[in-house]
Design a protein around this motif. Structure first.
Motif, PDB file in Angstrom:
ATOM      1  N   GLY A  35       7.810  -9.373  -9.714  1.00 30.33           N
ATOM      2  CA  GLY A  35       6.548  -8.645  -9.754  1.00 30.33           C
ATOM      3  C   GLY A  35       5.870  -8.594  -8.393  1.00 30.33           C
ATOM      4  O   GLY A  35       5.292  -7.576  -8.008  1.00 30.33           O
ATOM      5  N   ALA A  36       5.947  -9.697  -7.648  1.00 31.82           N
ATOM      6  CA  ALA A  36       5.378  -9.730  -6.297  1.00 31.82           C
ATOM      7  C   ALA A  36       6.155  -8.795  -5.381  1.00 31.82           C
ATOM      8  O   ALA A  36       5.564  -8.090  -4.554  1.00 31.82           O
ATOM      9  N   ASP A  37       7.466  -8.767  -5.535  1.00 33.47           N
ATOM     10  CA  ASP A  37       8.302  -7.867  -4.745  1.00 33.47           C
ATOM     11  C   ASP A  37       7.900  -6.411  -4.993  1.00 33.47           C
ATOM     12  O   ASP A  37       7.722  -5.639  -4.051  1.00 33.47           O
ATOM     13  N   GLN A  38       7.734  -6.061  -6.249  1.00 37.24           N
ATOM     14  CA  GLN A  38       7.352  -4.682  -6.591  1.00 37.24           C
ATOM     15  C   GLN A  38       5.977  -4.341  -6.024  1.00 37.24           C
ATOM     16  O   GLN A  38       5.769  -3.264  -5.465  1.00 37.24           O
ATOM     17  N   ALA A  39       5.021  -5.259  -6.175  1.00 38.77           N
ATOM     18  CA  ALA A  39       3.663  -5.002  -5.689  1.00 38.77           C
ATOM     19  C   ALA A  39       3.637  -4.850  -4.174  1.00 38.77           C
ATOM     20  O   ALA A  39       3.037  -3.914  -3.635  1.00 38.77           O
ATOM     21  N   LEU A  40       4.302  -5.752  -3.463  1.00 35.38           N
ATOM     22  CA  LEU A  40       4.280  -5.705  -2.000  1.00 35.38           C
ATOM     23  C   LEU A  40       5.063  -4.509  -1.461  1.00 35.38           C
ATOM     24  O   LEU A  40       4.678  -3.917  -0.451  1.00 35.38           O
ATOM     25  N   HIS A  42       5.217  -1.667  -2.925  1.00 41.37           N
ATOM     26  CA  HIS A  42       4.332  -0.525  -3.158  1.00 41.37           C
ATOM     27  C   HIS A  42       3.149  -0.532  -2.187  1.00 41.37           C
ATOM     28  O   HIS A  42       2.783   0.506  -1.637  1.00 41.37           O
ATOM     29  N   LEU A  43       2.564  -1.691  -1.962  1.00 44.09           N
ATOM     30  CA  LEU A  43       1.352  -1.797  -1.133  1.00 44.09           C
ATOM     31  C   LEU A  43       1.626  -1.654   0.360  1.00 44.09           C
ATOM     32  O   LEU A  43       0.780  -1.148   1.090  1.00 44.09           O
ATOM     33  N   ARG A  44       2.771  -2.158   0.824  1.00 44.39           N
ATOM     34  CA  ARG A  44       3.107  -2.143   2.257  1.00 44.39           C
ATOM     35  C   ARG A  44       1.924  -2.608   3.113  1.00 44.39           C
ATOM     36  O   ARG A  44       1.371  -1.848   3.905  1.00 44.39           O
ATOM     37  N   LEU A  65       8.398 -12.777   2.906  1.00 44.49           N
ATOM     38  CA  LEU A  65       7.083 -12.134   2.819  1.00 44.49           C
ATOM     39  C   LEU A  65       6.767 -11.314   4.064  1.00 44.49           C
ATOM     40  O   LEU A  65       6.187 -10.228   3.976  1.00 44.49           O
ATOM     41  N   ALA A  66       7.181 -11.797   5.216  1.00 46.53           N
ATOM     42  CA  ALA A  66       6.915 -11.088   6.469  1.00 46.53           C
ATOM     43  C   ALA A  66       7.606  -9.728   6.499  1.00 46.53           C
ATOM     44  O   ALA A  66       7.121  -8.808   7.165  1.00 46.53           O
ATOM     45  N   ARG A  67       8.675  -9.570   5.772  1.00 49.72           N
ATOM     46  CA  ARG A  67       9.401  -8.299   5.746  1.00 49.72           C
ATOM     47  C   ARG A  67       8.631  -7.173   5.066  1.00 49.72           C
ATOM     48  O   ARG A  67       8.947  -6.011   5.242  1.00 49.72           O
ATOM     49  N   TYR A  68       7.618  -7.526   4.285  1.00 48.98           N
ATOM     50  CA  TYR A  68       6.826  -6.500   3.591  1.00 48.98           C
ATOM     51  C   TYR A  68       5.753  -5.888   4.488  1.00 48.98           C
ATOM     52  O   TYR A  68       5.204  -4.851   4.154  1.00 48.98           O
ATOM     53  N   LEU A  69       5.463  -6.535   5.600  1.00 48.29           N
ATOM     54  CA  LEU A  69       4.418  -6.032   6.481  1.00 48.29           C
ATOM     55  C   LEU A  69       4.879  -4.769   7.200  1.00 48.29           C
ATOM     56  O   LEU A  69       6.009  -4.687   7.657  1.00 48.29           O
TER      57      LEU A  69
END
Length: 70
Positions: A35-40, A42-44, A65-69
């Motif tokens: 769920g966190a993967d999907q949210a991050l 989407h949010l970018r 987590l840093a890869r989502y930034l």
């Protein structure tokens, strides 16, 4: 981001997120939950606070987590 299994971290994170009108995403400390993967994904986000400390959030999880930034 806050460690989803530690009440004080999540409580502080909720206050911080509310103050900045930002979403709050919870995940276990040893992985990024689906769920966190999907949210991050989407949010970018441009930035994020990660609460939980080195005893709660593993280095591989921090790296992930840093890869989502953007």
């Amino acid at each position: 981001m806050a460690l989803g299994t530690d009440f004080p971290d999540a409580l502080v994170a909720a206050a911080l997120a509310g103050r900045h009108d930002a979403p709050l995403v919870l995940t276990p400390g040893d992985r990024v939950a689906a769920g966190a993967d999907q949210a991050l994904s989407h949010l970018r986000p441009r930035s994020m606070y990660v609460l939980g400390g080195t005893g709660g959030i593993t280095r591989p999880t921090m790296d992930r987590l840093a890869r989502y930034l953007r």
